[in-house]
Design an enzyme around this catalytic site. Structure first.
Site, PDB file in Angstrom:
ATOM      1  N   LYS A 128       0.843  -1.190   0.000  1.00 32.62           N
ATOM      2  CA  LYS A 128       0.000   0.000   0.000  1.00 32.62           C
ATOM      3  C   LYS A 128       0.873   1.232   0.000  1.00 32.62           C
ATOM      4  O   LYS A 128       2.010   1.142   0.489  1.00 32.62           O
ATOM      5  CB  LYS A 128      -0.953   0.031   1.191  1.00 32.62           C
ATOM      6  CG  LYS A 128      -0.336  -0.235   2.568  1.00 32.62           C
ATOM      7  CD  LYS A 128       0.783   0.600   3.095  1.00 32.62           C
ATOM      8  CE  LYS A 128       0.599   2.078   3.256  1.00 32.62           C
ATOM      9  NZ  LYS A 128       1.852   2.745   3.786  1.00 32.62           N
ATOM     10  N   TYR A 213      -4.695   4.072   5.938  1.00 31.27           N
ATOM     11  CA  TYR A 213      -5.171   3.083   6.923  1.00 31.27           C
ATOM     12  C   TYR A 213      -6.503   3.532   7.524  1.00 31.27           C
ATOM     13  O   TYR A 213      -7.393   2.720   7.786  1.00 31.27           O
ATOM     14  CB  TYR A 213      -4.164   2.925   8.069  1.00 31.27           C
ATOM     15  CG  TYR A 213      -2.915   2.168   7.702  1.00 31.27           C
ATOM     16  CD1 TYR A 213      -2.837   0.791   7.887  1.00 31.27           C
ATOM     17  CD2 TYR A 213      -1.801   2.817   7.192  1.00 31.27           C
ATOM     18  CE1 TYR A 213      -1.685   0.090   7.575  1.00 31.27           C
ATOM     19  CE2 TYR A 213      -0.649   2.126   6.868  1.00 31.27           C
ATOM     20  CZ  TYR A 213      -0.594   0.764   7.059  1.00 31.27           C
ATOM     21  OH  TYR A 213       0.539   0.072   6.748  1.00 31.27           O
TER      22      TYR A 213
HETATM   23  P1  NAD Z   1      12.341   2.054   2.322  1.00 24.71           P
HETATM   24  O1  NAD Z   1      12.771   3.428   1.968  1.00 24.71           O
HETATM   25  O2  NAD Z   1      12.822   1.482   3.599  1.00 24.71           O
HETATM   26  O3  NAD Z   1      12.726   1.038   1.147  1.00 24.71           O
HETATM   27  C1  NAD Z   1      12.523   1.370  -0.203  1.00 24.71           C
HETATM   28  C2  NAD Z   1      13.335   0.435  -1.088  1.00 24.71           C
HETATM   29  O4  NAD Z   1      13.188   0.871  -2.439  1.00 24.71           O
HETATM   30  C3  NAD Z   1      14.840   0.454  -0.774  1.00 24.71           C
HETATM   31  O5  NAD Z   1      15.327  -0.850  -0.845  1.00 24.71           O
HETATM   32  C4  NAD Z   1      15.419   1.298  -1.887  1.00 24.71           C
HETATM   33  O6  NAD Z   1      16.764   0.951  -2.195  1.00 24.71           O
HETATM   34  C5  NAD Z   1      14.490   0.965  -3.031  1.00 24.71           C
HETATM   35  N1  NAD Z   1      14.460   1.989  -4.065  1.00 24.71           N
HETATM   36  C6  NAD Z   1      14.552   1.760  -5.385  1.00 24.71           C
HETATM   37  N2  NAD Z   1      14.536   2.902  -6.086  1.00 24.71           N
HETATM   38  C7  NAD Z   1      14.437   3.888  -5.180  1.00 24.71           C
HETATM   39  C8  NAD Z   1      14.391   5.316  -5.306  1.00 24.71           C
HETATM   40  N3  NAD Z   1      14.413   5.926  -6.488  1.00 24.71           N
HETATM   41  N4  NAD Z   1      14.301   6.027  -4.161  1.00 24.71           N
HETATM   42  C9  NAD Z   1      14.233   5.436  -2.962  1.00 24.71           C
HETATM   43  N5  NAD Z   1      14.281   4.080  -2.800  1.00 24.71           N
HETATM   44  C10 NAD Z   1      14.383   3.325  -3.903  1.00 24.71           C
HETATM   45  O7  NAD Z   1      10.736   2.058   2.263  1.00 24.71           O
HETATM   46  P2  NAD Z   1       9.765   1.028   2.966  1.00 24.71           P
HETATM   47  O8  NAD Z   1       9.368   1.558   4.287  1.00 24.71           O
HETATM   48  O9  NAD Z   1      10.309  -0.327   2.886  1.00 24.71           O
HETATM   49  O10 NAD Z   1       8.453   1.172   2.032  1.00 24.71           O
HETATM   50  C11 NAD Z   1       8.340   0.494   0.791  1.00 24.71           C
HETATM   51  C12 NAD Z   1       6.853   0.340   0.441  1.00 24.71           C
HETATM   52  O11 NAD Z   1       6.214  -0.394   1.474  1.00 24.71           O
HETATM   53  C13 NAD Z   1       6.081   1.646   0.322  1.00 24.71           C
HETATM   54  O12 NAD Z   1       5.127   1.544  -0.704  1.00 24.71           O
HETATM   55  C14 NAD Z   1       5.380   1.781   1.659  1.00 24.71           C
HETATM   56  O13 NAD Z   1       4.159   2.514   1.604  1.00 24.71           O
HETATM   57  C15 NAD Z   1       5.096   0.321   2.007  1.00 24.71           C
HETATM   58  N6  NAD Z   1       5.029   0.099   3.452  1.00 24.71           N
HETATM   59  C16 NAD Z   1       3.988  -0.627   3.940  1.00 24.71           C
HETATM   60  C17 NAD Z   1       3.894  -0.877   5.291  1.00 24.71           C
HETATM   61  C18 NAD Z   1       2.787  -1.728   5.837  1.00 24.71           C
HETATM   62  O14 NAD Z   1       2.601  -1.769   7.043  1.00 24.71           O
HETATM   63  N7  NAD Z   1       2.058  -2.428   4.996  1.00 24.71           N
HETATM   64  C19 NAD Z   1       4.856  -0.369   6.172  1.00 24.71           C
HETATM   65  C20 NAD Z   1       5.921   0.359   5.640  1.00 24.71           C
HETATM   66  C21 NAD Z   1       6.001   0.576   4.265  1.00 24.71           C
END
Ligand code: NAD
Length: 362
Positions: A128, A213
């Site tokens: 999401k 959410y």
């Molecule tokens: P994060 O920043 O920790 O990780 C993002 C990943 O994408 C990294 O591995 C990064 O290297 C990669 N990436 C590739 N191209 C990129 C760019 N141009 N800029 C930045 N990063 C890039 O983020 P996250 O917290 O893991 O979130 C990822 C997804 O998961 C999002 O869509 C977020 O909304 C979702 N999320 C959902 C929940 C949940 O509870 N369901 C919780 C957190 C995040």
């Protein structure tokens, strides 16, 4: 207005769970998942959760960072043949160990990898918010339909027992007709350089990330779609939040007459709740959306909402795998993701135009 499929499908999900469990008992293989994007969520939640699932296993990784690949290969015993980067990703089509692609990238990258996952002939599970616009969601749904594969959206709360009990209380009108909902989710965001504050990557701010959410909770409590929204925004730090929304409060009107009063923020901690006020009592959760420590309550001392903690991610991935193995549709589907984006787009439009806006339709 059509009743929402959330509630109608609680039973279907339960059926899928038991079918999947039978398939597992009968010795069916576990579905292999490929994680695309090895950031914080993949590392701290999804990969550990995969180890706890009944029907899933971590089969492959897709990352743009070779050092991360080495770390993950060693930790999870992933062979070189099952490691991809964003350029080699499409070769995953030839990997029979990968059944499901799990897209865990910044929001505006979801469309590209869901569509490429569809073209690779794999089932796809997408975090999401499903995308950063309703049009992106529509293209993703179309690509998955064309591929004939299952698309799921990562709304983990729909598999969490406190939330499911609240859906039941609303659906069975245990406290009478639902009249009013209030809900909110926010937190104080740190690092000002992160992608969540860049419109191009995030699509929006707190609304896209955590407001969604609260939208979900309102929709599954009401069991119907909001038809109109009125929203107001404030920015206490216009520099940090130059590109995306910081704090928004909005109301949503549902066809039955239920009103919801909702907020989201990136500026402060503490809001993590929903309350359903019904004709004969109230119930809710606070905290409502965290990974653990959730608490439910009702206005009747003898009616408690108490369940042991579950791993939200393991539960939703098992439910997805079970739906796939049983050949049944998975809810929350792409249409669910699209419906939330339609609400979000109406909220942003209401802020821009300073008036009530009708929510678009699927
Ligand atoms: P994060 O920043 O920790 O990780 C993002 C990943 O994408 C990294 O591995 C990064 O290297 C990669 N990436 C590739 N191209 C990129 C760019 N141009 N800029 C930045 N990063 C890039 O983020 P996250 O917290 O893991 O979130 C990822 C997804 O998961 C999002 O869509 C977020 O909304 C979702 N999320 C959902 C929940 C949940 O509870 N369901 C919780 C957190 C995040």
């Amino acid at each position: 207005m059509q009743r929402r499929p959330f509630l109608a499908t609680l039973g279907a999900t339960a059926a899928a769970l038991s079918t999947g469990a039978r398939a597992q008992e009968a010795g069916s293989k576990k579905l292999g998942w490929a994680l695309v994007g090895l950031g914080s969520l993949s590392k701290n939640q999804i990969a550990p959760a995969l180890q706890k699932t009944k029907n899933c296993k971590l089969a492959a990784i897709v990352t743009g960072t070779p050092a991360k690949a080495d770390e993950w290969k060693a930790k999870y015993g992933i062979p070189d043949t099952h490691v991809y980067n964003y350029e080699t990703f499409d070769k995953i089509a030839e990997n029979p160990d990968v059944d499901v692609i799990y897209v865990v990238l910044p929001n505006s990258m979801h469309e590209e990898f869901v569509v490429r996952g569809a073209k690779a002939g794999k089932h796809v599970f997408c975090e999401k918010p499903m995308a950063s616009s309703a049009d992106e969601c529509r293209r993703m749904i179309a690509a998955m339909k064309q591929a004939g594969k299952t698309l799921g959206v990562g709304y983990r709360c729909q598999f969490e027992p406190h939330h499911r009990e609240c859906m039941r209380l609303a659906r069975e009108k245990v406290f009478g007709d639902l009249k009013f909902i209030d809900a909110g989710f926010g937190f104080q965001i740190g690092d000002p350089t992160q992608w969540r504050l860049r419109k191009k990557l995030a699509g929006g701010g707190a609304m896209m990330d955590v407001g969604i959410y609260a939208i979900q909770a309102c929709r599954y409590l009401a069991g119907e779609e909001p038809v109109e929204v009125v929203a107001q925004e404030t920015k206490t730090d216009p520099v940090k939040f130059a590109e995306v929304d910081e704090t928004i409060s909005w109301s949503m009107k549902f066809p039955s007459g239920v009103l919801a009063s909702v907020m989201t923020t990136y500026a402060f901690n503490g809001a993590n709740y929903f309350t359903a006020t019904c004709q004969k009592g109230r119930f809710g959760m606070d905290p409502a959306y965290s990974y653990d420590g959730l608490k439910g309550w009702t206005s009747k001392p003898e009616l408690k909402i108490e369940f042991p903690a579950v791993d939200h991610f393991a539960t939703e991935m098992d439910a997805f795998a079970e739906a796939v193995m049983a050949g049944k549709p998975f809810i929350p589907s792409g249409e669910e993701g699209l419906r939330d984006l339609l609400v979000i787009e109406a909220i942003y439009q209401s802020i821009r135009e300073g008036k009530a806006v009708k929510v678009g339709t699927v």
